[in-house]
Scaffold this motif. Structure first.
Motif, PDB file in Angstrom:
ATOM      1  N   GLN A 126     -27.847  -4.062  -4.947  1.00  8.55           N
ATOM      2  CA  GLN A 126     -26.434  -4.126  -5.315  1.00  8.55           C
ATOM      3  C   GLN A 126     -26.148  -5.416  -6.067  1.00  8.55           C
ATOM      4  OE1 GLN A 126     -24.326  -3.863  -1.567  1.00  8.55           O
ATOM      5  NE2 GLN A 126     -24.190  -1.633  -1.722  1.00  8.55           N
ATOM      6  N   SER A 127     -25.053  -5.385  -6.818  1.00 13.37           N
ATOM      7  CA  SER A 127     -24.590  -6.615  -7.447  1.00 13.37           C
ATOM      8  C   SER A 127     -24.057  -7.529  -6.348  1.00 13.37           C
ATOM      9  CB  SER A 127     -23.490  -6.308  -8.468  1.00 13.37           C
ATOM     10  OG  SER A 127     -22.335  -5.834  -7.799  1.00 13.37           O
ATOM     11  N   ILE A 128     -23.959  -8.806  -6.635  1.00 14.88           N
ATOM     12  CA  ILE A 128     -23.494  -9.769  -5.630  1.00 14.88           C
ATOM     13  C   ILE A 128     -22.063  -9.464  -5.174  1.00 14.88           C
ATOM     14  CG2 ILE A 128     -22.908 -12.194  -5.229  1.00 14.88           C
ATOM     15  CD1 ILE A 128     -25.476 -12.899  -6.745  1.00 14.88           C
ATOM     16  N   PRO A 129     -21.116  -9.210  -6.084  1.00 13.70           N
ATOM     17  CA  PRO A 129     -19.761  -8.893  -5.603  1.00 13.70           C
ATOM     18  C   PRO A 129     -19.732  -7.635  -4.721  1.00 13.70           C
ATOM     19  CG  PRO A 129     -19.688  -9.424  -7.943  1.00 13.70           C
ATOM     20  CD  PRO A 129     -21.124  -9.341  -7.558  1.00 13.70           C
ATOM     21  N   ARG A 130     -20.509  -6.639  -5.092  1.00 10.96           N
ATOM     22  CA  ARG A 130     -20.527  -5.407  -4.286  1.00 10.96           C
ATOM     23  C   ARG A 130     -21.163  -5.660  -2.915  1.00 10.96           C
ATOM     24  NH1 ARG A 130     -22.575   0.540  -6.135  1.00 10.96           N
ATOM     25  NH2 ARG A 130     -21.620   1.601  -4.378  1.00 10.96           N
ATOM     26  N   ALA A 131     -22.213  -6.474  -2.884  1.00  6.26           N
ATOM     27  CA  ALA A 131     -22.852  -6.813  -1.608  1.00  6.26           C
ATOM     28  C   ALA A 131     -21.889  -7.617  -0.736  1.00  6.26           C
ATOM     29  CB  ALA A 131     -24.137  -7.601  -1.857  1.00  6.26           C
ATOM     30  N   GLN A 132     -21.161  -8.556  -1.346  1.00  2.13           N
ATOM     31  CA  GLN A 132     -20.185  -9.331  -0.578  1.00  2.13           C
ATOM     32  C   GLN A 132     -19.096  -8.422  -0.015  1.00  2.13           C
ATOM     33  OE1 GLN A 132     -19.316 -12.309  -3.624  1.00  2.13           O
ATOM     34  NE2 GLN A 132     -20.091 -13.885  -2.224  1.00  2.13           N
ATOM     35  N   ASN A 133     -18.661  -7.449  -0.810  1.00  7.81           N
ATOM     36  CA  ASN A 133     -17.662  -6.493  -0.340  1.00  7.81           C
ATOM     37  C   ASN A 133     -18.216  -5.686   0.834  1.00  7.81           C
ATOM     38  OD1 ASN A 133     -15.156  -5.084  -0.432  1.00  7.81           O
ATOM     39  ND2 ASN A 133     -16.208  -3.408  -1.467  1.00  7.81           N
ATOM     40  N   PHE A 134     -19.476  -5.283   0.750  1.00  8.61           N
ATOM     41  CA  PHE A 134     -20.119  -4.551   1.839  1.00  8.61           C
ATOM     42  C   PHE A 134     -20.097  -5.381   3.121  1.00  8.61           C
ATOM     43  CE2 PHE A 134     -24.014  -3.886   4.322  1.00  8.61           C
ATOM     44  CZ  PHE A 134     -23.871  -2.541   4.668  1.00  8.61           C
ATOM     45  N   PHE A 135     -20.479  -6.653   3.015  1.00  9.74           N
ATOM     46  CA  PHE A 135     -20.507  -7.527   4.187  1.00  9.74           C
ATOM     47  C   PHE A 135     -19.102  -7.752   4.754  1.00  9.74           C
ATOM     48  CE2 PHE A 135     -24.506  -9.382   2.151  1.00  9.74           C
ATOM     49  CZ  PHE A 135     -25.332  -8.559   2.889  1.00  9.74           C
ATOM     50  N   THR A 136     -18.120  -7.888   3.877  1.00  6.84           N
ATOM     51  CA  THR A 136     -16.740  -8.072   4.319  1.00  6.84           C
ATOM     52  C   THR A 136     -16.246  -6.836   5.068  1.00  6.84           C
ATOM     53  OG1 THR A 136     -16.269  -9.542   2.462  1.00  6.84           O
ATOM     54  CG2 THR A 136     -14.380  -8.520   3.535  1.00  6.84           C
ATOM     55  N   GLN A 137     -16.530  -5.651   4.526  1.00  8.07           N
ATOM     56  CA  GLN A 137     -16.102  -4.419   5.177  1.00  8.07           C
ATOM     57  C   GLN A 137     -16.775  -4.240   6.536  1.00  8.07           C
ATOM     58  OE1 GLN A 137     -16.929  -1.341   2.324  1.00  8.07           O
ATOM     59  NE2 GLN A 137     -15.021  -1.681   1.199  1.00  8.07           N
ATOM     60  N   ARG A 138     -18.070  -4.525   6.601  1.00  4.18           N
ATOM     61  CA  ARG A 138     -18.781  -4.370   7.877  1.00  4.18           C
ATOM     62  C   ARG A 138     -18.255  -5.351   8.917  1.00  4.18           C
ATOM     63  NH1 ARG A 138     -23.023  -0.407   7.775  1.00  4.18           N
ATOM     64  NH2 ARG A 138     -23.288  -1.111   9.912  1.00  4.18           N
ATOM     65  N   ALA A 139     -17.996  -6.590   8.510  1.00  3.06           N
ATOM     66  CA  ALA A 139     -17.454  -7.585   9.442  1.00  3.06           C
ATOM     67  C   ALA A 139     -16.057  -7.171   9.912  1.00  3.06           C
ATOM     68  CB  ALA A 139     -17.421  -8.963   8.779  1.00  3.06           C
TER      69      ALA A 139
END
Length: 160
Positions: free
Chosen positions: A101-114
């Protein structure tokens, strides 16, 4: 039925249980509280790992391709390596699957999971509070019943 009435009805039902039954109920509540506490702690650890991963990505953006660095495999384990680029990352999405994934998309994934873990933690915290309240009610009733038995025994001994 309003919560206050439910609570009073539950307390009346507890009054009809024997001391032995109350002890069993207390043990069951102890186990439930321990299980919920372990689940809450596990979620807190997971949430922390997702937040750490998100912050690692912020640092990762600043690195240049070919730069030597330490790559975090966990919060306490790093391996040396060199970067091939800083545009995409592999994200562990669970059960051994990784997605590029792109970095912004990965960060969004981590934010959603948290955030999802926060919601679950709040639900568990509410359950914990309710279980502890029930446990306190059981303990209070057990103590009252035990005290009543002791007083009856003391009065019986005095009348002899």
């Amino acid at each position: 039925m309003p919560p206050k009435q439910q609570q009073q009805q539950q307390q009346m039902q507890l009054q009809h249980l024997s001391v032995e039954q109350l002890k069993q109920l207390k043990e069951q509540l102890d186990g439930d509280i321990q299980s919920l506490t372990r689940a809450w702690e596990s979620l807190r650890g997971g949430r922390s790992r997702y937040n750490d991963s998100k912050s690692y990505l912020d640092m990762y953006k600043t690195y240049e391709a070919g730069q030597e660095t330490y790559i975090p495999l966990s919060s306490s384990l790093y391996v040396g390596g060199s970067l091939t680029g800083n545009k995409k990352v592999l994200v562990d999405v669970g059960t051994g699957y990784f997605i590029e994934q792109s970095i912004p998309r990965a960060q969004n994934f981590f934010t959603q999971r948290a955030a999802h873990m926060n919601e679950t933690m709040e639900s568990i915290a509410e359950s914990l509070t309710a279980k502890k309240k029930q446990q306190n009610q059981v303990i209070d009733i057990m103590n009252a019943k035990t005290q009543a038995v002791q007083q009856a025994q003391a009065q019986g001994a005095q009348s002899m």
